[in-house]
Structure formats: C-alpha cells, structure tokens
Design an enzyme around this catalytic site. Structure first.
Site, PDB file in Angstrom:
ATOM      1  N   HIS B 128       0.837  -1.205   0.000  1.00  0.00           N
ATOM      2  CA  HIS B 128       0.000   0.000   0.000  1.00  0.00           C
ATOM      3  C   HIS B 128       0.877   1.263   0.000  1.00  0.00           C
ATOM      4  O   HIS B 128       0.665   2.180  -0.802  1.00  0.00           O
ATOM      5  CB  HIS B 128      -0.915  -0.017   1.230  1.00  0.00           C
ATOM      6  CG  HIS B 128      -1.744   1.213   1.408  1.00  0.00           C
ATOM      7  ND1 HIS B 128      -3.050   1.301   0.980  1.00  0.00           N
ATOM      8  CD2 HIS B 128      -1.461   2.423   1.965  1.00  0.00           C
ATOM      9  CE1 HIS B 128      -3.526   2.505   1.271  1.00  0.00           C
ATOM     10  NE2 HIS B 128      -2.579   3.207   1.864  1.00  0.00           N
ATOM     11  N   GLU B 129       1.842   1.311   0.895  1.00  0.00           N
ATOM     12  CA  GLU B 129       2.655   2.539   1.027  1.00  0.00           C
ATOM     13  C   GLU B 129       3.519   2.782  -0.211  1.00  0.00           C
ATOM     14  O   GLU B 129       3.785   3.925  -0.569  1.00  0.00           O
ATOM     15  CB  GLU B 129       3.515   2.478   2.293  1.00  0.00           C
ATOM     16  CG  GLU B 129       2.728   2.381   3.605  1.00  0.00           C
ATOM     17  CD  GLU B 129       1.719   3.506   3.819  1.00  0.00           C
ATOM     18  OE1 GLU B 129       1.964   4.623   3.362  1.00  0.00           O
ATOM     19  OE2 GLU B 129       0.667   3.240   4.438  1.00  0.00           O
ATOM     20  N   HIS B 132       1.706   4.932  -2.482  1.00  0.00           N
ATOM     21  CA  HIS B 132       1.826   6.370  -2.165  1.00  0.00           C
ATOM     22  C   HIS B 132       3.162   6.921  -2.664  1.00  0.00           C
ATOM     23  O   HIS B 132       3.220   8.018  -3.223  1.00  0.00           O
ATOM     24  CB  HIS B 132       1.734   6.602  -0.653  1.00  0.00           C
ATOM     25  CG  HIS B 132       0.354   6.427  -0.086  1.00  0.00           C
ATOM     26  ND1 HIS B 132      -0.784   6.915  -0.704  1.00  0.00           N
ATOM     27  CD2 HIS B 132      -0.072   5.822   1.054  1.00  0.00           C
ATOM     28  CE1 HIS B 132      -1.841   6.622   0.039  1.00  0.00           C
ATOM     29  NE2 HIS B 132      -1.435   5.954   1.102  1.00  0.00           N
ATOM     30  N   HIS B 138      -5.465   7.594  -1.887  1.00  0.00           N
ATOM     31  CA  HIS B 138      -6.366   6.512  -1.469  1.00  0.00           C
ATOM     32  C   HIS B 138      -7.502   6.284  -2.453  1.00  0.00           C
ATOM     33  O   HIS B 138      -8.074   7.230  -2.990  1.00  0.00           O
ATOM     34  CB  HIS B 138      -6.933   6.819  -0.078  1.00  0.00           C
ATOM     35  CG  HIS B 138      -5.934   6.598   0.999  1.00  0.00           C
ATOM     36  ND1 HIS B 138      -5.885   7.346   2.150  1.00  0.00           N
ATOM     37  CD2 HIS B 138      -4.916   5.699   1.089  1.00  0.00           C
ATOM     38  CE1 HIS B 138      -4.888   6.919   2.899  1.00  0.00           C
ATOM     39  NE2 HIS B 138      -4.283   5.929   2.272  1.00  0.00           N
TER      40      HIS B 138
END
Lengths: 114, 195
Positions: B128-129, B132, B138
């Site tokens: 997930h990170e 980013h 998101h």
C-alpha cells in the site's frame, strides 16, 4: 450453542490497543450532542474531511452539526459505505479500523476517480 | 484510483530505476532483517511488474530514493504515530521517498507464527505505502490495495485493476504486463469467493 464438554477459549492480547473507541457515538445523527464528539471531529479533521473551526477558539464542539454531517457523508462516499449521514454501525466500524496515516481528501483535491 | 494534488510522479528518464534502503537504526528486532527485505522485495516487484520502473535495494540509506524505517510516536515529520492500531504507517508523495511504519504495531509476516489479535501484515502495508511513494492516493474501491484501511490479521497484497490503471496512467505500462493475466486472476478470485 455450547454443549457440555465444549471448551470456550478466550484469547487475551498482551498489548493494550490505544486506538480510539468511538462505539458510544453509534447511531448519532444531526442534532445530537454527545460528550466527546469533538474527539471524533478531530479524527475527521486529521484525515481531511473537516476543516478547523474558524470562530470557536479553534475547538470542535460536541454537537453533531450540519458541517459534521457533510463530513460524515464525504467519509461514507470515500469508503464506499451506504451514505446515510449518520454514524451507523458500519461507519463506526470503519472509522475504528486500523488505517494508513495519509489523508484521504486534503491532498487529493484534484484527484481523478472512476 | 486517485492522485495527490498536482499529480506528482518520479521523473528519472525513460528507463527508471528507483533505489530503496532500510534505516540502519530504526528497524524492529523481532523479525529478521533478511525476512523484512524479502517482504519488501516482493512488494516492490508487484508494482514493478505493471509499470516500467525498477526498484533496487542499496545499503547507503542517505542517498536512497526511498527511505524505509520503523518509528514510534512523534518522529519529527509532523505526523506522529499513535501506538497500537490506529495509524499503521504513512509514506510521502513523489519525489520525497520517506516510508515510515509505526514501530508500536505487532508486525507479522506469517500469521501462523504470530497469534496476536492485533497483528498487522507487513507485506500488505508495504505494498500500500509503495503506492503512495509512486504517487497514488487513497482509492474508494474496497478491494484495491490503495483502500485506506486494513483489518488486523488480514492480507491484501495483490494489485487490483484500480491500482494498476492508476499507476499506469502515471508511468505507462510495463511492456511485459498483460491485462488478461490480471483479469484472469481477478475472475478466478471472484469465482473462488462466490461473487
């Protein structure tokens, strides 16, 4: 149903979770006044759903006002939840789920969604 | 999918390689460094398989594009961590590269070995990170890796169509990537969970 001979095992964690417990706000809706709701508003502000109040000495109130209702609706839309504008159980459960610390909306004003 | 304001992305030329390094001081000791490195290598390779970007681990932390570390509470970036659960990690948009995980979480790479009810899957959060770090914000799609929340003792490591389309709009497609394989996987997954 637990029958004789069955054993119930309860697992107790050795850690104390320090995450907010917002369950007492379950079913709250516009017009409600619940002590501590300002903490929930700070959570919404932290993740980009609510701006800091201008005329209230920079403090959130414990009132479920129209601005907070808009924030709840925005949150429900972002998380794909039923849009009720209320703190229903699904919304409260999602709020209390562990999550990424990156803001959901503040940095994505011109986001491309589909 | 969604992007950060201004749609920032890494711009290192056509054949892009981004380096990553682990903090020499801010790590956890209950998972071996080699296991952590294996998890991150897998997470980076998932993104690398869909975009023309390579990720290479280096030892020189200060010079790495992506700097990974575990931190507790207020760690100086204005985004303090909050103890067990709550906020699990955060990462900064391109081309900042800071990737911070909350040291107070019970990080796990194998739930068979870690019985804590509050255990968090390291690989899911890493994947997930990295999204980013690459420029994705998101997503509202619950199944997507870029959805903001993750329940304890759950895994979400496979990129979904939403994640892939988002990151490919920033960097283009990896020439070896085939949509059909992703769709085939999603179809078989949906069938398996009876959707």
């Amino acid at each position: 149903r637990i029958t004789p001979g069955q054993v119930t095992v309860i697992t107790i964690d050795d850690q104390n979770a320090t995450w907010y417990n917002f369950t007492r706000f379950k079913d709250a809706e516009k017009g409600c006044h619940i002590s501590g709701m300002s903490e929930l508003k700070k959570y919404f502000q932290r993740f980009g759903y609510l701006s800091i109040p201008n005329n209230q000495n920079d403090n959130f109130t414990d009132v479920f006002d129209a601005q907070f209702e808009s924030a709840v609706i925005l949150y429900q839309q972002k998380f794909g939840l039923p849009v009720t504008g209320k703190l229903d159980s699904e919304t409260i459960s999602t709020i209390m789920s562990p999550r990424c610390g990156v803001s959901d909306t503040e940095s994505t004003i011109h986001a491309t969604n589909h | 999918f969604a992007y950060f304001y201004g749609r920032p992305r890494w711009d290192h030329g056509s054949s892009m390689t981004l380096t990553y390094a682990f903090s020499p001081t801010d790590m956890i000791d209950y998972i071996s460094l080699s296991e952590i490195k294996t998890v991150f290598k897998r997470s980076f390779s998932r993104w690398a398989s869909v975009i023309p970007v390579n990720f290479t681990e280096i030892d020189d932390y200060p010079s790495a594009n992506i700097k990974i570390g575990f931190f507790k509470g207020d760690h100086g970036d204005g985004q303090p961590f909050d103890g067990v659960l709550g906020v699990l990690a955060h990462a900064f948009s391109p081309e900042n590269g800071r990737f911070h995980l909350d040291e107070d979480e019970t990080w796990a790479i194998d739930f068979e070995k870690v019985k804590s009810k509050t255990a968090i899957d390291l690989e899911s959060v890493a994947t997930h990170e990295i999204g980013h770090i690459l420029g994705l914000a998101h997503s509202s799609i619950k199944e997507a890796v870029m959805y903001p929340s993750l329940k304890p003792r759950s895994k979400k490591v496979n990129l979904k169509l939403d994640d892939v389309e988002g990151v490919q709009a920033l960097y283009g497609s990896n020439p070896n990537f085939k949509y059909s394989s992703l769709l085939a996987y999603e179809n078989s997954y949906n069938k398996a969970i009876n959707l």
